[in-house]
Scaffold this motif. Structure first.
Motif, short mmCIF file in Angstrom:
data_model
loop_
_atom_site.label_atom_id
_atom_site.label_comp_id
_atom_site.label_asym_id
_atom_site.label_seq_id
_atom_site.Cartn_x
_atom_site.Cartn_y
_atom_site.Cartn_z
N LEU A 30 0.83 -1.20 0.00
CA LEU A 30 0.00 0.00 0.00
C LEU A 30 0.87 1.25 0.00
CD1 LEU A 30 -2.85 -0.93 2.52
CD2 LEU A 30 -3.13 -0.40 0.09
N GLY B 60 0.46 2.87 -3.49
CA GLY B 60 -0.58 3.86 -3.28
C GLY B 60 -1.98 3.29 -3.23
N SER B 61 -2.20 2.15 -3.90
CA SER B 61 -3.51 1.48 -3.85
C SER B 61 -3.35 0.04 -4.31
CB SER B 61 -4.54 2.20 -4.72
OG SER B 61 -4.23 2.08 -6.09
N SER C 149 -5.80 -3.61 -5.51
CA SER C 149 -7.05 -4.33 -5.70
C SER C 149 -6.94 -5.67 -4.98
CB SER C 149 -7.31 -4.57 -7.19
OG SER C 149 -6.35 -5.50 -7.71
N ALA D 247 -6.09 1.00 6.31
CA ALA D 247 -6.45 1.08 4.90
C ALA D 247 -7.87 1.63 4.79
CB ALA D 247 -6.37 -0.30 4.23
N GLN E 188 -11.16 1.89 1.63
CA GLN E 188 -11.56 1.44 0.30
C GLN E 188 -11.99 2.65 -0.51
OE1 GLN E 188 -14.71 -1.49 0.08
NE2 GLN E 188 -13.85 -2.38 -1.77
N GLY E 189 -11.23 2.91 -1.59
CA GLY E 189 -11.51 4.09 -2.40
C GLY E 189 -12.32 3.76 -3.62
N ARG F 137 -10.74 -0.18 -4.90
CA ARG F 137 -9.32 -0.34 -4.60
C ARG F 137 -9.05 0.11 -3.17
NH1 ARG F 137 -6.07 -1.49 -8.84
NH2 ARG F 137 -4.22 -0.72 -7.75
N TYR F 138 -8.07 -0.52 -2.55
CA TYR F 138 -7.73 -0.22 -1.16
C TYR F 138 -6.54 0.74 -1.14
CZ TYR F 138 -10.93 -3.90 0.21
OH TYR F 138 -12.07 -4.66 0.41
N GLU F 139 -6.64 1.78 -0.29
CA GLU F 139 -5.64 2.82 -0.20
C GLU F 139 -5.17 2.96 1.24
OE1 GLU F 139 -7.82 6.16 -1.60
OE2 GLU F 139 -7.92 5.45 -3.68
N ARG G 287 0.19 12.64 -5.74
CA ARG G 287 -0.90 13.04 -4.84
C ARG G 287 -1.57 14.34 -5.28
NH1 ARG G 287 1.66 13.11 0.93
NH2 ARG G 287 -0.51 13.13 1.62
#
Length: 253
Positions: free
Chosen positions: A23, A27-28, A30, A58, A60-61, A65-67, A87
């Protein structure tokens, strides 16, 4: 992924730590990417990611996807977060959509600005080109003045005293008293301007975003001065301030 068969290792903890590292690096993630990295079933990877979400490491964005979450991003936490350029990119693109002129992100390094990223107004027949990677004197640029204005007077003086003692000090051509008068105006208005100070034929406008992970950054708009009218200034100032405030709210912890 290569496995380190260390005796007494708790596999679930190891897998969670691997996900935290990924992460930070990417940055993200799946679920599919996490499962492949861990060499486990997607259901196992998802349970691990959900656990990280539950503990704040974390979130979920978009597109599921997990950020990195607030616990991973909080000050002092060991992490490798996406670079500042990545960013700020979505916010830079939003500024471009609002003004339709060439826009940049710059950072302040000593008495110079470094252009990190930009979006060029390529539909304009007469336009200002990108300056990504270009370094310019801060006191001659709108972005530089916007960032210098966020510093105490003694900090500005110290930066220039050091720079003027250096090898290129004689060529800096800076009047500190005049610079301080300009910076005081920027502090009142928040928006800095540059009319042909850094380059002939250029009008530029900028606003500081603040200090993000120790780096001072600013958004700027640049255009040929031949196309600039006084009616442009309120539009540009409003777009810069709105975008900077949105960015600070999203990124500054």
């Amino acid at each position: 992924m290569l496995r380190n068969e260390t005796p007494d290792r708790v596999e679930s903890v190891h897998r969670a730590l691997v996900l935290l590292k990924l992460l930070g690096e990417k940055g993200s993630l799946s679920v599919t990417e996490a499962a492949k990295a861990l060499d486990v079933n997607p259901s196992t990877a998802q349970r691990l990611l959900v656990t990280l979400v539950g503990d704040g490491f974390a979130t979920q964005g978009e597109r599921k996807r997990y950020e990195p979450g607030p616990e991973l991003l909080r000050p002092g936490a060991a992490r490798e977060i996406p670079p500042l350029r990545a960013r700020l990119r979505p916010h830079l693109e939003r500024l471009f959509e609002r003004v339709g002129e060439t826009v940049h992100v710059a950072t302040l390094v000593g008495t110079e600005i470094h252009h990190l990223d930009g979006v060029e107004a390529n539909l304009q027949p007469l336009r200002f080109g990108l300056r990504i990677g270009v370094r310019l004197p801060a006191h001659q640029t709108s972005a530089g003045k916007a960032m210098l204005a966020t510093l105490p007077r003694e900090d500005v003086d110290a930066r220039y005293q050091v720079a003027m003692r250096g090898a290129r000090g004689a060529d800096m051509n800076v009047d500190l008293e005049d610079l301080h008068r300009q910076l005081e105006k920027v502090r009142r208005q928040r928006v800095a301007t540059n009319f042909e100070e850094s380059e002939a034929g250029v009008a530029a406008f900028a606003v500081s975003i603040g200090a993000i992970d120790g780096e001072r950054a600013a958004f700027s708009i640049a255009m040929p001065i031949a196309r600039f009218t006084k009616a442009d200034l309120p539009k540009f100032a409003g777009a810069l301030l709105r975008t900077a405030d949105e960015t600070a709210e999203a990124l500054l912890l």
